[in-house]
Design an enzyme around this catalytic site. Structure first.
Site, PDB file in Angstrom:
ATOM      1  CD  GLN A  68     -12.822  39.518  23.102  1.00 32.26           C
ATOM      2  OE1 GLN A  68     -12.061  38.699  22.265  1.00 32.26           O
ATOM      3  NE2 GLN A  68     -11.788  40.109  23.844  1.00 32.26           N
ATOM      4  N   GLY A  69     -17.730  40.542  22.657  1.00 33.62           N
ATOM      5  CA  GLY A  69     -18.249  41.518  22.110  1.00 33.62           C
ATOM      6  C   GLY A  69     -17.884  42.836  23.016  1.00 33.62           C
ATOM      7  CB  SER A 115     -14.561  45.814  18.497  1.00 28.89           C
ATOM      8  OG  SER A 115     -13.320  45.198  18.940  1.00 28.89           O
ATOM      9  CB  SER A 134     -14.090  36.026  16.463  1.00 32.23           C
ATOM     10  OG  SER A 134     -13.287  37.064  15.976  1.00 32.23           O
ATOM     11  CD  GLU A 143      -8.229  38.618  22.297  1.00 28.27           C
ATOM     12  OE1 GLU A 143      -8.671  39.582  23.020  1.00 28.27           O
ATOM     13  OE2 GLU A 143      -8.487  38.683  21.268  1.00 28.27           O
ATOM     14  CD  GLU A 175       0.050  49.836  14.300  1.00 20.77           C
ATOM     15  OE1 GLU A 175      -0.928  49.002  14.399  1.00 20.77           O
ATOM     16  OE2 GLU A 175       0.735  49.448  13.086  1.00 20.77           O
TER      17      GLU A 175
HETATM   18  C1  FAD Z   1      -9.524  38.810  12.804  1.00 22.83           C
HETATM   19  C2  FAD Z   1     -10.178  39.779  13.694  1.00 22.83           C
HETATM   20  C3  FAD Z   1     -10.991  39.239  14.896  1.00 22.83           C
HETATM   21  C4  FAD Z   1     -11.552  40.013  15.840  1.00 22.83           C
HETATM   22  N1  FAD Z   1     -12.517  39.405  16.839  1.00 22.83           N
HETATM   23  C5  FAD Z   1     -12.943  40.365  17.750  1.00 22.83           C
HETATM   24  C6  FAD Z   1     -13.697  39.699  18.375  1.00 22.83           C
HETATM   25  O1  FAD Z   1     -13.956  38.577  18.655  1.00 22.83           O
HETATM   26  N2  FAD Z   1     -14.432  40.719  19.525  1.00 22.83           N
HETATM   27  C7  FAD Z   1     -14.150  42.065  19.465  1.00 22.83           C
HETATM   28  O2  FAD Z   1     -14.647  42.540  20.428  1.00 22.83           O
HETATM   29  N3  FAD Z   1     -13.065  42.532  18.826  1.00 22.83           N
HETATM   30  C8  FAD Z   1     -12.662  41.812  17.470  1.00 22.83           C
HETATM   31  N4  FAD Z   1     -11.772  42.365  16.492  1.00 22.83           N
HETATM   32  C9  FAD Z   1     -11.445  43.754  16.587  1.00 22.83           C
HETATM   33  C10 FAD Z   1     -10.066  44.070  16.886  1.00 22.83           C
HETATM   34  O3  FAD Z   1     -10.163  43.903  18.661  1.00 22.83           O
HETATM   35  C11 FAD Z   1     -10.197  45.784  16.625  1.00 22.83           C
HETATM   36  O4  FAD Z   1      -9.973  45.590  15.257  1.00 22.83           O
HETATM   37  C12 FAD Z   1      -8.716  46.435  17.021  1.00 22.83           C
HETATM   38  O5  FAD Z   1      -8.729  46.437  18.329  1.00 22.83           O
HETATM   39  C13 FAD Z   1      -8.543  47.665  16.438  1.00 22.83           C
HETATM   40  O6  FAD Z   1      -9.560  48.349  16.293  1.00 22.83           O
HETATM   41  P1  FAD Z   1     -10.300  49.105  15.368  1.00 22.83           P
HETATM   42  O7  FAD Z   1     -10.389  48.258  14.212  1.00 22.83           O
HETATM   43  O8  FAD Z   1     -11.358  50.005  15.489  1.00 22.83           O
HETATM   44  O9  FAD Z   1      -9.107  50.200  14.668  1.00 22.83           O
HETATM   45  P2  FAD Z   1      -8.748  51.582  14.925  1.00 22.83           P
HETATM   46  O10 FAD Z   1      -8.552  51.435  16.775  1.00 22.83           O
HETATM   47  O11 FAD Z   1      -9.571  52.634  14.673  1.00 22.83           O
HETATM   48  O12 FAD Z   1      -7.266  51.817  14.699  1.00 22.83           O
HETATM   49  C14 FAD Z   1      -6.736  52.156  13.529  1.00 22.83           C
HETATM   50  C15 FAD Z   1      -5.406  52.203  13.200  1.00 22.83           C
HETATM   51  O13 FAD Z   1      -4.807  53.257  14.005  1.00 22.83           O
HETATM   52  C16 FAD Z   1      -3.900  52.711  14.848  1.00 22.83           C
HETATM   53  N5  FAD Z   1      -3.941  53.344  16.144  1.00 22.83           N
HETATM   54  C17 FAD Z   1      -5.188  53.564  16.962  1.00 22.83           C
HETATM   55  N6  FAD Z   1      -4.688  54.148  17.975  1.00 22.83           N
HETATM   56  C18 FAD Z   1      -3.496  54.387  18.190  1.00 22.83           C
HETATM   57  C19 FAD Z   1      -2.397  54.703  19.351  1.00 22.83           C
HETATM   58  N7  FAD Z   1      -2.918  55.225  20.529  1.00 22.83           N
HETATM   59  N8  FAD Z   1      -1.038  54.895  18.857  1.00 22.83           N
HETATM   60  C20 FAD Z   1      -0.664  54.229  17.514  1.00 22.83           C
HETATM   61  N9  FAD Z   1      -1.588  53.647  16.926  1.00 22.83           N
HETATM   62  C21 FAD Z   1      -2.997  53.745  16.981  1.00 22.83           C
HETATM   63  C22 FAD Z   1      -4.053  51.374  14.875  1.00 22.83           C
HETATM   64  O14 FAD Z   1      -2.997  50.612  15.359  1.00 22.83           O
HETATM   65  C23 FAD Z   1      -4.599  50.868  13.722  1.00 22.83           C
HETATM   66  O15 FAD Z   1      -3.470  50.672  12.802  1.00 22.83           O
HETATM   67  C24 FAD Z   1     -11.243  41.428  15.742  1.00 22.83           C
HETATM   68  C25 FAD Z   1     -10.646  41.953  14.680  1.00 22.83           C
HETATM   69  C26 FAD Z   1      -9.949  41.086  13.874  1.00 22.83           C
HETATM   70  C27 FAD Z   1      -9.007  41.439  12.484  1.00 22.83           C
END
Ligand code: FAD
Length: 398
Positions: free
Chosen positions: A131-132, A134, A166, A249, A382
């Site tokens: 799934q692409g 992020s 992933s 999901e 969150e």
């Molecule tokens: C094990 C794992 C597998 C994954 N697999 C995939 C995958 O297959 N495909 C894919 O596309 N992505 C995948 N992801 C990515 C995942 O979807 C993102 O990490 C997640 O959506 C958070 O985005 P970010 O890491 O950019 O954090 P950010 O969005 O930068 O967030 C940082 C922090 O700020 C908080 N925050 C942000 N905005 C708000 C708000 N509006 N209100 C309150 N708090 C807020 C968040 O909760 C977090 O604590 C995976 C992540 C993990 C850990």
């Protein structure tokens, strides 16, 4: 909802139970397979073989319509299926994203040609999906994504980068969100493409997690050509596909996840029975008993909430925002159970798999470390709480 089996449901239960009795893997599983890891050749083969068996038995995706290789299972039959999988301690399939996300999205939004081409190999596990969504600057705020696709003749030309993909190292295809109209408001200029990861111009760089596995990757696209017929839904309407995928999901997957958390609970009880504490079994220690009872009660709550998500899917054809509640609940519960198991297993519980001193093949230390990602993947806790507040409880935006 009536939870007693009707005669037809009892027949369905007997059928899947008997099939699992004959076919579910028994005894020792290879290395990482106990931890649920799909990384590593032996573990990957184990999960691939298991999915192939489920497929040949017609059990790989019971909820899918019969015409696409499923069983068109009713709500109760899906519940029964997952209950029996948990009871048999059956492992997960290899193509988690293909079956839980890509298949339902194609069934709902794909062209007939896409369904004919992709659904069968998704079910058999011959075509593994990722799934692409992020990107380095688009996670919680997914609509800020900047990977570009430009239509040139009958192909899109894709440039950009995804991250946290992933199964990136084992996947053949990716469900990709791209920006196709940079001048439109950010939710409107996005499209969804099906992209072959073996195409020229794709570079996959594994990222190693604290578990030691490289379960996810960075994926780079450098002038990657994608046929126009791989567009899912309408051009610039990819946001609705993204929302549908994320709801599957959080809602649909939660029911399948129930199998895993029930298995974690039963292994946790087993560990407590085998572990000594203050001269008796940890199972007899009043403080541990209290914690185990809490886990037991919460697993039952997660189950009823999973059923609520399923009811919503059956009634509306789509999971609802209530799935966000289930996602917060099971992910935090899993973290508590893994932590309790690690505390119970003492210092040797910290020894990773592959070492003779390890407890239960290192599954608890792996599970503890891996569970930290549960509250991030698929949307952070969150973000889920925001969805519940605004879209379920109707509270004003914070
Ligand atoms: C094990 C794992 C597998 C994954 N697999 C995939 C995958 O297959 N495909 C894919 O596309 N992505 C995948 N992801 C990515 C995942 O979807 C993102 O990490 C997640 O959506 C958070 O985005 P970010 O890491 O950019 O954090 P950010 O969005 O930068 O967030 C940082 C922090 O700020 C908080 N925050 C942000 N905005 C708000 C708000 N509006 N209100 C309150 N708090 C807020 C968040 O909760 C977090 O604590 C995976 C992540 C993990 C850990």
């Amino acid at each position: 909802m009536d939870f007693k089996d009707t005669p037809e449901e009892a027949k369905f239960r007997a059928e899947i139970r008997e099939w699992l009795r004959k076919n579910a893997p028994k005894g020792k599983r290879p290395g990482g397979a106990w931890t649920g890891s799909l990384i590593g050749e032996d573990s990957l083969k184990f999960h691939k073989d298991w999915q192939k068996k489920l497929y040949e038995g017609g059990w790989a995706a019971v909820a899918w319509p019969k015409e696409y290789g499923g069983r068109g299972a009713s709500l109760m039959e899906q519940v029964i299926f997952y209950e029996e999988m948990a009871r048999a301690c059956a492992p997960s399939v290899v193509n988690v994203i293909g079956i839980a996300l890509v298949g339902p999205v194609l069934i709902g939004h794909g062209t007939e040609e896409q369904k004919q081409r992709f659904l069968k190999p998704i079910l058999s596990g011959d075509m593994i999906w990722s799934q692409g969504f992020s990107e380095p600057n688009a996670g919680s705020d997914l609509a800020s994504l900047s990977t570009r696709a430009v239509l040139e003749g009958d192909h899109f030309v894709v440039n950009g980068q995804k991250v946290w993909t992933s199964f990136g190292t084992i996947a053949d295809w990716i469900l990709l969100l791209v920006r196709t109209d940079p001048s439109a408001p950010k939710h409107r200029g996005i499209s969804c493409l099906l992209v072959d990861l073996h195409s020229p111009g794709v570079t996959i760089r594994p990222l190693v997690q604290m578990t030691g596995d490289a379960e996810f990757s960075e994926v780079f696209f450098d002038n990657v050509r994608v046929p126009q017929q791989n567009l899912v839904g309408a051009l610039n309407d990819g946001w609705s596909i993204a929302i549908a995928t994320l709801m599957h999901e959080r809602g649909g997957v939660a029911v399948a996840i129930q199998v895993q958390i029930e298995q974690v609970l039963s292994s946790l009880f087993d560990l407590a029975r085998r572990t000594g504490k203050n001269g008796r079994s940890a199972m007899e220690d009043p403080r541990i008993r209290q914690e185990l009872a809490r886990c037991y009660a919460e697993v039952q709550i997660a189950r009823w909430n999973g059923y609520r998500s399923l009811t919503k899917i059956v009634k509306d054809g789509m999971p609802g925002p209530e799935g966000s509640f289930g996602k917060v609940f099971w992910t935090e519960l899993n973290q508590r159970m893994q932590e309790l198991a690690l505390n119970l297993s003492g210092v040797f519980g910290l020894v990773p798999s592959g070492d003779p001193l390890t407890v239960d093949s290192g599954r608890w230390v792996y599970g503890y470390l891996r569970s930290r990602g549960n509250t991030i993947e698929g949307g952070t806790s969150e973000i889920q709480r925001n969805i519940v507040a605004e879209r379920v409880l109707g509270l004003p935006k914070g």
